[in-house]
Design a protein around this motif. Structure first.
Motif, mmCIF file in Angstrom:
data_model
loop_
_atom_site.group_PDB
_atom_site.id
_atom_site.type_symbol
_atom_site.label_atom_id
_atom_site.label_comp_id
_atom_site.label_asym_id
_atom_site.label_seq_id
_atom_site.Cartn_x
_atom_site.Cartn_y
_atom_site.Cartn_z
ATOM 1 N N CYS A 5 0.945 -1.076 0.046
ATOM 2 C CA CYS A 5 -0.159 0.031 0.024
ATOM 3 C C CYS A 5 0.914 1.241 0.019
ATOM 4 C CB CYS A 5 -1.089 0.064 1.111
ATOM 5 S SG CYS A 5 -1.836 1.454 1.460
ATOM 6 N N GLU A 6 0.456 2.094 -0.925
ATOM 7 C CA GLU A 6 1.379 3.558 -1.141
ATOM 8 C C GLU A 6 1.163 4.384 0.256
ATOM 9 O OE1 GLU A 6 1.776 5.310 -4.893
ATOM 10 O OE2 GLU A 6 0.632 3.645 -5.778
ATOM 11 N N LEU A 7 0.149 4.164 0.942
ATOM 12 C CA LEU A 7 -0.138 5.122 2.289
ATOM 13 C C LEU A 7 0.346 4.528 3.495
ATOM 14 C CD1 LEU A 7 -3.623 6.597 0.917
ATOM 15 C CD2 LEU A 7 -1.225 7.577 0.590
ATOM 16 N N THR A 8 -0.192 3.423 3.687
ATOM 17 C CA THR A 8 0.170 2.697 4.844
ATOM 18 C C THR A 8 1.263 1.798 5.025
ATOM 19 O OG1 THR A 8 -1.482 0.922 4.310
ATOM 20 C CG2 THR A 8 -2.339 2.981 5.416
ATOM 21 N N GLY A 9 1.565 1.334 4.031
ATOM 22 C CA GLY A 9 2.829 0.434 3.859
ATOM 23 C C GLY A 9 2.481 -1.005 4.201
ATOM 24 N N LYS A 10 1.230 -1.264 4.309
ATOM 25 C CA LYS A 10 0.765 -2.588 4.362
ATOM 26 C C LYS A 10 1.264 -3.604 3.004
ATOM 27 C CE LYS A 10 -3.369 -3.528 6.087
ATOM 28 N NZ LYS A 10 -4.669 -3.527 6.475
ATOM 29 N N ALA A 11 1.824 -4.615 3.632
ATOM 30 C CA ALA A 11 2.332 -5.392 2.257
ATOM 31 C C ALA A 11 2.107 -7.010 2.631
ATOM 32 C CB ALA A 11 3.876 -5.451 2.268
ATOM 33 N N VAL A 12 2.502 -7.933 1.809
ATOM 34 C CA VAL A 12 2.252 -9.281 2.054
ATOM 35 C C VAL A 12 2.943 -9.890 3.277
ATOM 36 C CG1 VAL A 12 2.814 -11.450 0.701
ATOM 37 C CG2 VAL A 12 2.469 -9.424 -0.469
ATOM 38 N N GLN A 13 2.178 -10.680 3.875
ATOM 39 C CA GLN A 13 2.574 -11.386 5.051
ATOM 40 C C GLN A 13 2.397 -12.924 4.931
ATOM 41 O OE1 GLN A 13 -0.359 -10.422 8.062
ATOM 42 N NE2 GLN A 13 1.084 -8.750 8.634
ATOM 43 N N THR A 14 3.412 -13.533 5.383
ATOM 44 C CA THR A 14 3.387 -14.910 5.330
ATOM 45 C C THR A 14 2.986 -15.724 6.566
ATOM 46 O OG1 THR A 14 5.645 -15.233 5.883
ATOM 47 C CG2 THR A 14 5.008 -14.890 3.622
ATOM 48 N N GLY A 15 2.491 -17.021 6.373
ATOM 49 C CA GLY A 15 1.953 -17.612 7.551
ATOM 50 C C GLY A 15 1.728 -19.164 7.269
ATOM 51 N N ASN A 16 0.823 -19.777 8.175
ATOM 52 C CA ASN A 16 0.647 -21.263 7.899
ATOM 53 C C ASN A 16 -0.698 -21.481 7.729
ATOM 54 O OD1 ASN A 16 3.085 -22.407 7.895
ATOM 55 N ND2 ASN A 16 3.142 -22.207 10.315
ATOM 56 N N LEU A 17 -1.527 -22.193 6.972
ATOM 57 C CA LEU A 17 -2.866 -22.669 6.913
ATOM 58 C C LEU A 17 -2.792 -23.933 7.676
ATOM 59 C CD1 LEU A 17 -3.888 -22.114 3.037
ATOM 60 C CD2 LEU A 17 -4.558 -20.591 5.121
ATOM 61 N N VAL A 18 -3.572 -23.921 8.955
ATOM 62 C CA VAL A 18 -3.495 -24.845 9.871
ATOM 63 C C VAL A 18 -4.746 -25.978 9.799
ATOM 64 C CG1 VAL A 18 -3.420 -25.776 12.202
ATOM 65 C CG2 VAL A 18 -2.030 -23.746 11.405
ATOM 66 N N SER A 19 -4.899 -27.241 9.264
ATOM 67 C CA SER A 19 -5.932 -28.024 9.081
ATOM 68 C C SER A 19 -6.346 -28.475 10.548
ATOM 69 C CB SER A 19 -5.678 -29.247 8.289
ATOM 70 O OG SER A 19 -4.667 -30.010 8.956
ATOM 71 N N HIS A 20 -7.507 -29.329 10.308
ATOM 72 C CA HIS A 20 -8.214 -29.742 11.528
ATOM 73 C C HIS A 20 -7.248 -30.690 12.311
ATOM 74 C CE1 HIS A 20 -11.296 -31.062 14.369
ATOM 75 N NE2 HIS A 20 -11.090 -32.347 13.841
ATOM 76 N N SER A 21 -6.370 -31.383 11.378
ATOM 77 C CA SER A 21 -5.501 -32.459 11.663
ATOM 78 C C SER A 21 -4.109 -31.621 12.230
ATOM 79 C CB SER A 21 -5.299 -33.583 10.685
ATOM 80 O OG SER A 21 -4.582 -32.998 9.717
ATOM 81 N N ASN A 22 -4.003 -30.543 12.219
ATOM 82 C CA ASN A 22 -2.882 -29.912 12.543
ATOM 83 C C ASN A 22 -1.648 -29.963 11.653
ATOM 84 O OD1 ASN A 22 -1.899 -27.729 14.341
ATOM 85 N ND2 ASN A 22 -0.744 -29.250 15.708
ATOM 86 N N HIS A 23 -2.115 -30.110 10.317
ATOM 87 C CA HIS A 23 -1.267 -30.036 9.254
ATOM 88 C C HIS A 23 -1.103 -28.685 8.878
ATOM 89 C CE1 HIS A 23 0.975 -31.783 5.792
ATOM 90 N NE2 HIS A 23 0.157 -30.765 4.960
ATOM 91 N N LYS A 24 0.357 -28.359 8.697
ATOM 92 C CA LYS A 24 0.600 -26.823 8.202
ATOM 93 C C LYS A 24 1.058 -26.692 7.001
ATOM 94 C CE LYS A 24 1.634 -25.958 13.092
ATOM 95 N NZ LYS A 24 1.383 -27.205 13.561
ATOM 96 N N THR A 25 0.633 -25.681 6.175
ATOM 97 C CA THR A 25 0.956 -25.470 4.894
ATOM 98 C C THR A 25 1.182 -23.963 4.734
ATOM 99 O OG1 THR A 25 -0.725 -27.146 4.031
ATOM 100 C CG2 THR A 25 0.173 -25.402 2.481
ATOM 101 N N ARG A 26 2.326 -23.662 4.086
ATOM 102 C CA ARG A 26 2.976 -22.507 4.182
ATOM 103 C C ARG A 26 2.027 -21.587 3.081
ATOM 104 N NH1 ARG A 26 5.501 -20.218 7.937
ATOM 105 N NH2 ARG A 26 6.594 -18.625 6.645
ATOM 106 N N THR A 27 1.670 -20.380 3.259
ATOM 107 C CA THR A 27 1.038 -19.526 2.421
ATOM 108 C C THR A 27 1.483 -18.006 2.547
ATOM 109 O OG1 THR A 27 -1.339 -19.172 1.698
ATOM 110 C CG2 THR A 27 -1.015 -19.152 4.129
ATOM 111 N N ARG A 28 0.621 -17.318 1.588
ATOM 112 C CA ARG A 28 0.962 -15.853 1.688
ATOM 113 C C ARG A 28 -0.311 -15.150 1.721
ATOM 114 N NH1 ARG A 28 3.341 -14.087 -3.843
ATOM 115 N NH2 ARG A 28 4.180 -12.341 -2.689
ATOM 116 N N PHE A 29 -0.395 -14.190 2.580
ATOM 117 C CA PHE A 29 -1.522 -13.460 2.901
ATOM 118 C C PHE A 29 -1.570 -12.132 2.187
ATOM 119 C CE2 PHE A 29 -1.471 -16.296 6.618
ATOM 120 C CZ PHE A 29 -2.698 -16.898 6.231
#
Length: 99
Positions: A5-29
């Protein structure tokens, strides 16, 4: 073109999608970026910016583009927004000097 964002600086964040079985998959928000034309009251012209949808609400809350830029920190603004902030500050100083 970066996803920032040109005004606030908000950018891409990374994290995990966590399934019901606690399986983690990397993702970009990704931020919700939109191309908008905002009107500068002091410069009397419109400016095209790529901003986050949440930033539009902040601009309206602070009283318009000019007020938002004058209150914003320089570190979080893009190069184009920083140039625009300097133009607005210069114009405001000219108006105040004549008054």
């Amino acid at each position: 073109m970066s996803r920032r964002c040109e005004l606030t600086g908000k950018a891409v964040q990374t994290g995990n999608l966590v399934s019901h079985s606690n399986h983690k998959t990397r993702t970009r928000f990704l931020p919700n970026l939109v191309n908008v034309s905002l009107i500068s009251d002091s410069l009397k012209r419109s400016v095209r910016l790529r901003v986050a949808a949440a930033a539009l609400r902040s601009v309206e809350h602070r009283g318009g583009l000019d007020a938002f830029l004058l209150k914003a920190r320089d570190a979080e603004l893009s190069a184009g927004a920083l140039k625009l902030k300097r133009e607005i500050a210069k114009k405001a100083a000219e108006v105040q000097a004549t008054a």
